[in-house]
Design an enzyme around this catalytic site. Structure first.
Site, short mmCIF file in Angstrom:
data_model
loop_
_atom_site.label_atom_id
_atom_site.label_comp_id
_atom_site.label_asym_id
_atom_site.label_seq_id
_atom_site.Cartn_x
_atom_site.Cartn_y
_atom_site.Cartn_z
N LYS A 23 0.84 -1.21 0.00
CA LYS A 23 0.00 0.00 0.00
C LYS A 23 0.87 1.25 0.00
O LYS A 23 0.64 2.19 -0.77
CB LYS A 23 -0.92 -0.01 1.21
CG LYS A 23 -1.98 1.07 1.21
CD LYS A 23 -3.00 0.81 2.33
CE LYS A 23 -3.83 -0.40 1.99
NZ LYS A 23 -4.64 -0.90 3.12
N ARG A 92 -3.65 3.06 8.05
CA ARG A 92 -3.91 1.86 7.25
C ARG A 92 -2.69 0.96 7.28
O ARG A 92 -1.56 1.42 7.08
CB ARG A 92 -4.20 2.25 5.78
CG ARG A 92 -5.39 3.18 5.60
CD ARG A 92 -5.39 3.82 4.21
NE ARG A 92 -6.52 4.72 4.04
CZ ARG A 92 -7.65 4.40 3.41
NH1 ARG A 92 -7.79 3.20 2.87
NH2 ARG A 92 -8.64 5.26 3.30
N CYS A 837 9.01 -39.84 -10.34
CA CYS A 837 7.66 -40.35 -10.63
C CYS A 837 6.77 -40.43 -9.40
O CYS A 837 5.68 -40.96 -9.45
CB CYS A 837 7.74 -41.73 -11.29
SG CYS A 837 8.51 -43.00 -10.26
#
Length: 896
Positions: A23, A92, A837
């Site tokens: 932010k 924030r 595998c």
């Protein structure tokens, strides 16, 4: 030089994500490129880390905060903590990656009763001023002081009822004043202290709450889910307040995406509310308006918003999720970030942006995560069933996908039931950040309130979970734990089905079908570009022609594991039991001859499906007792038969044989190559069937490449003995058929000694295939089933092990053996083919490791092949210096 803890927005940019958080760096970047961002500053993630380590702000940080507040005073012409000319700010949180549920925003910090009077006079609206103050007390008390949020909502409902207001928009100045008074009393009741009236104390405690939120349960759960480090810390952003809740008809707030996050359509998408602030749009308390409505209501702000959206998308070369406020007609940008979206949307947007020239094909591949591929191939509801089924309810198609599960009404119960193995649908009036742990655990989410940009919708899209939001048809009773639609009642624990693509809800469990890869054109483009980037081949595990064909349709370049013992199951079990139980050689041979015919046809079908591609066929691996009924069941059958006076001689013979073949530790017993040496007739039969089928397929025009794999080799002498016999059989078959085929013999590396002596073993084996499940068991000295049942998951939870080593290769232990085996094997045989595998072959992190140590291929289940193709491409890009692969907004580090 003293460390710098605080940066003004104009001091940062987009490259400072780790320091300023996502932010903060984006607010700084928008400021840098001249977009309208309210003045502010960011307290760094390093300050948060220092706080977590010591429990207090680092030395000098608070003094920097005060200096930046003073700078804001000068920039705005207002003054923080001055009731006569108040500067208000928001607080924030913002980590380097978006994390829903970290911490709610706190608005209007710095407001006091005295400043309320000033604000009311300045804007000639006391309702607006008291609305600001009640929001501060409500948000601050909930986030900083840990006062339960529900109690504030109850007070608002009571005050609305007192004056007959149907919504918050109809509340009067007196109504909000009474709410503010009651909120302060509620906060003091819970904390034992008056609500803080000193603006600087509000700011100090708010920043501290941001730092504390990093280690809150919901943040920790989220990081655990996505594998983000707990050491990152979060930044705190202090932003000058702008007001969308002015009742002048040209003020409001909104959330939008530059493209549709659900479908990927290139169309501006979002919602807004006039006379609103902060979380009003996403809270569900009011029904927002589709964002294009701004064009009529505030046309200049709409034009400005469209221009900002264009600039942001071109600047970041990525779809943006933006938050904005309009104050008296003036647009302000409060946030931009890469828009979280559904998997299908992410793929479409990536392909479209390549077509538009915004990004390269490599960047498109880099922006798609393996999880997204997985989500796109998840089962969906059968359309034919949907046509015949009436939905119980309909809401907003907030996040696509099919979800079937049991209804639970709170996040804690949903999480607990999920851990018990139940499929869960979380049903809430609306979700909040405190519900994130329940959303992580749920198969799908259903809310009665909220819109397309509500918390539930945004987070569900990010998590890849189906979500139906704003489903007003359902009436939820949280106290009694049920919801109803007309006369239908759905109780806690009942099954429902959610169709997130259509926004529909159904009672019970609807059947699902697998989607077809060939119909997903954008995904095929992404995978095609991935194939051009990757070095590592992707093969598949398949035991019959149908599985092989499916694997090939998903892009498999070979078969890395065909388990021949699976061909002895079902109706053929009796045939193999006849061999095991045969009393004489002739009977044994008859059983083997019949099995040889069946195996021949099996192998022919696989060669046909894989025309031109290699097929690795593993000879029989399990111990023989696994093909007989369980001893305990036989004992019961014999005992009951005796009680009933039945003839149990056949079952007694079966029991005798089962007892004879029983082992104390079958995993380490007579199996694999040991079984082949002690009872070579089965493996000889299998080799005969393999080479015979290959010869016949070659005669019919198919290009065959059989590779015969001997399992569980521990010592070179085992291989010398068995492989010599089997190669002789292969030559005899080809001579008899008059056909020569290209074949190889190799072995599985699944015992540590085989890895250690790989230099010797490669003298005979033409290929290695790592059986990482057994190799992990033997390296750790544990049984997987017992360990996962009794302690392994707890080891991961307690941090004793970083990951479950059966899900992701343990690079330091098992991986070290693999790396050594590859190097030593190729020292003897430079062209040695090496692959993997086990289940790890479909795990992206393990695929990355396989790329690094130079494997030729990974082999996984057919459905994981597309995931492995993408992961192999990411591994190649990562080796070239790319970072944050699979995340939105990734850029080519070599492109200017």
């Amino acid at each position: 030089m003293a460390q710098k803890w605080v940066y003004a927005f104009e001091e940062g940019d987009a490259t400072m994500r780790n320091l300023l958080g996502g932010k903060g760096c984006n607010l700084a970047e928008m400021t840098r490129i001249g977009l309208p961002v309210p003045p502010g500053f960011t307290v760094t993630t390093e300050a948060c880390i220092a706080y977590m380590n010591t429990g207090k702000f680092p030395e000098g940080m608070w003094e920097e905060v005060l200096a930046h507040v003073d700078a804001l005073n000068k920039k705005t012409g207002k003054e923080f903590a001055n009731d006569a000319n108040p500067l208000l700010v928001s607080i924030r949180s913002g980590a380097r990656e978006s994390m829903p549920g970290m911490m709610d925003t706190i608005l209007n910090v710095g407001l006091t009763p005295g400043a309320v009077e000033t604000m009311g006079k300045k804007f000639n609206d006391m309702r607006f001023a008291w609305d600001l103050y009640r929001r501060l007390i409500q948000m601050y008390s909930k986030v900083v002081l840990d006062v339960p949020g529900e109690e504030f909502e109850e007070i608002i409902d009571e005050e609305r009822a007192r004056i007959g207001a149907e919504s918050d928009a109809q509340m009067t100045a007196e109504g909000w004043r009474r709410c503010a008074d009651r909120f302060m009393k509620l906060a003091e009741k819970h904390t034992g202290k008056p609500f803080p009236q000193d603006p600087y104390k509000q700011l100090e405690l708010g920043i501290e709450a941001v730092f504390k939120s990093w280690n809150g349960k919901r943040a920790v759960d989220y990081r655990n889910h996505y594998g983000y480090p707990h050491t990152w810390g979060t930044a705190a952003n202090i932003v000058t307040m702008v007001y969308g809740n002015i009742a002048d008809g040209v003020s409001g707030t909104g959330v939008a995406f530059t493209r549709n996050p659900a479908t990927g359509e290139k169309k501006f998408y979002g919602e807004y509310l006039l006379n609103a602030q902060g979380e009003d749009v996403v809270s569900g308390a009011r029904t927002p308006t589709e964002v294009s409505g701004l064009a009529k209501e505030i046309p200049q702000a709409w034009d400005d918003l469209m221009e900002v959206a264009r600039i942001l998308e071109e600047h970041y070369r990525e779809t943006q999720d933006i938050e904005f406020t309009i104050e008296s007609g003036k647009l302000w940008m409060l946030q931009t970030r890469s828009g979280k979206r559904t998997a299908a949307s992410a793929v479409k947007i990536a392909v479209d942006m390549v077509d538009e020239g915004l990004i390269t094909p490599a960047e498109a591949v880099a922006r798609i995560s393996p999880d997204m591929i997985d989500q796109m191939l998840h089962p969906r509801f059968d359309e034919e069933v949907l046509k015949k089924t009436t939905p119980l309810a309909k809401g907003l198609n907030a996040s696509p996908g099919a979800a079937v599960g049991k209804v639970y009404f709170d996040a804690d119960t949903a999480e607990a039931k999920s851990k018990e193995g139940e499929p869960v649908i979380l049903v809430r009036p609306l979700t909040e950040p405190s519900d994130v742990h329940g959303m992580l655990a749920a198969k799908g989410i259903l809310t009665a309130e909220g819109g397309a940009t509500s918390h539930a919708a945004v987070v569900a899209r990010q998590l890849g979970k189906p979500c139906v939001a704003g489903c007003a048809d359902i009436k939820i009773n949280l106290e009694k734990k049920f919801f109803s639609v007309n006369q239908t009642v759905v109780k806690e624990g009942d099954y429902i089905s959610l169709n997130g693509a259509k926004g529909t809800v159904y009672v019970g469990q609807l059947p699902v079908v697998a989607p077809k890869l060939e119909e997903q054109t954008e995904l095929l483009k992404i995978l095609g570009w991935a194939d051009e980037i990757r070095r590592l081949m992707v093969w598949a595990n398949a035991d019959d022609e149908q599985q092989a064909a499916r694997a090939r349709s998903y892009g498999a370049q070979g078969i890395g594991l065909c388990r021949t013992e699976h061909m002895f199951l079902g109706e053929r079990t009796q045939l193999f039991q006849n061999y095991i139980l045969a009393a004489d050689p002739d009977t044994k041979q008859k059983a083997l001859d019949k099995l040889a015919e069946l195996q021949h046809d099996d192998f022919y079908g696989i060669f046909r499906a894989m025309d031109g591609l290699p097929v690795i066929i593993r000879l029989i691996d399990p111990p023989l007792h696994e093909f007989l009924p369980a001893r305990d069941e036989l004992k019961v059958d014999v005992a009951l038969g005796h009680e009933r006076g039945e003839d149990v001689s056949e079952k007694e013979f079966l029991l005798h044989k089962a007892e004879e073949l029983a082992e104390f530790n079958p995993m380490l017993g007579l199996r694999g190559i040991r079984l082949g040496i002690m009872m070579p007739d089965v493996t000889l039969m299998q080799v005969h069937a393999i080479i015979s089928a290959a010869c016949d397929a070659a005669k019919d025009g198919y290009d065959v490449h059989p590779e015969i794999m001997i399992p569980l080799t521990a010592h070179i002498n085992e291989l010398k003995l068995l492989q010599t016999v089997l190669e002789d059989e292969a030559r005899k078959v080809m001579a008899a058929k008059g056909v020569a085929v290209d074949y190889k013999f190799g072995t599985m590396i699944e015992i540590p000694r085989a890895a250690i002596t790989a230099r010797e073993i490669a003298g005979l084996a033409q290929f290695f295939s790592f059986g990482t499940n057994d190799l992990t068991q033997m390296t750790y000295g544990i049984s997987r089933d017992d360990a996962e049942r009794h302690f392994l998951l707890q080891y991961v939870e307690k941090g004793i092990l970083p990951k479950n080593p059966f899900q992701t290769i343990d690079r330091d232990g098992v991986g070290a053996l693999m790396k050594m085996a590859v190097a030593d094997g190729r020292a003897t045989r430079p062209d040695l083919e090496v692959g993997i595998c086990g289940e790890h072959g479909g795990d992206p992190d393990s695929i990355d490791f396989c790329h690094l140590i130079g494997l030729n291929y990974v082999s996984c289940s057919p459905f994981r092949v597309p995931v492995a193709r993408l992961a192999a491409a990411h591994a190649a890009l990562r080796e070239k210096g790319w970072e944050r692969l699979g995340e939105l907004g990734v850029r080519d580090p070599h492109r200017k």
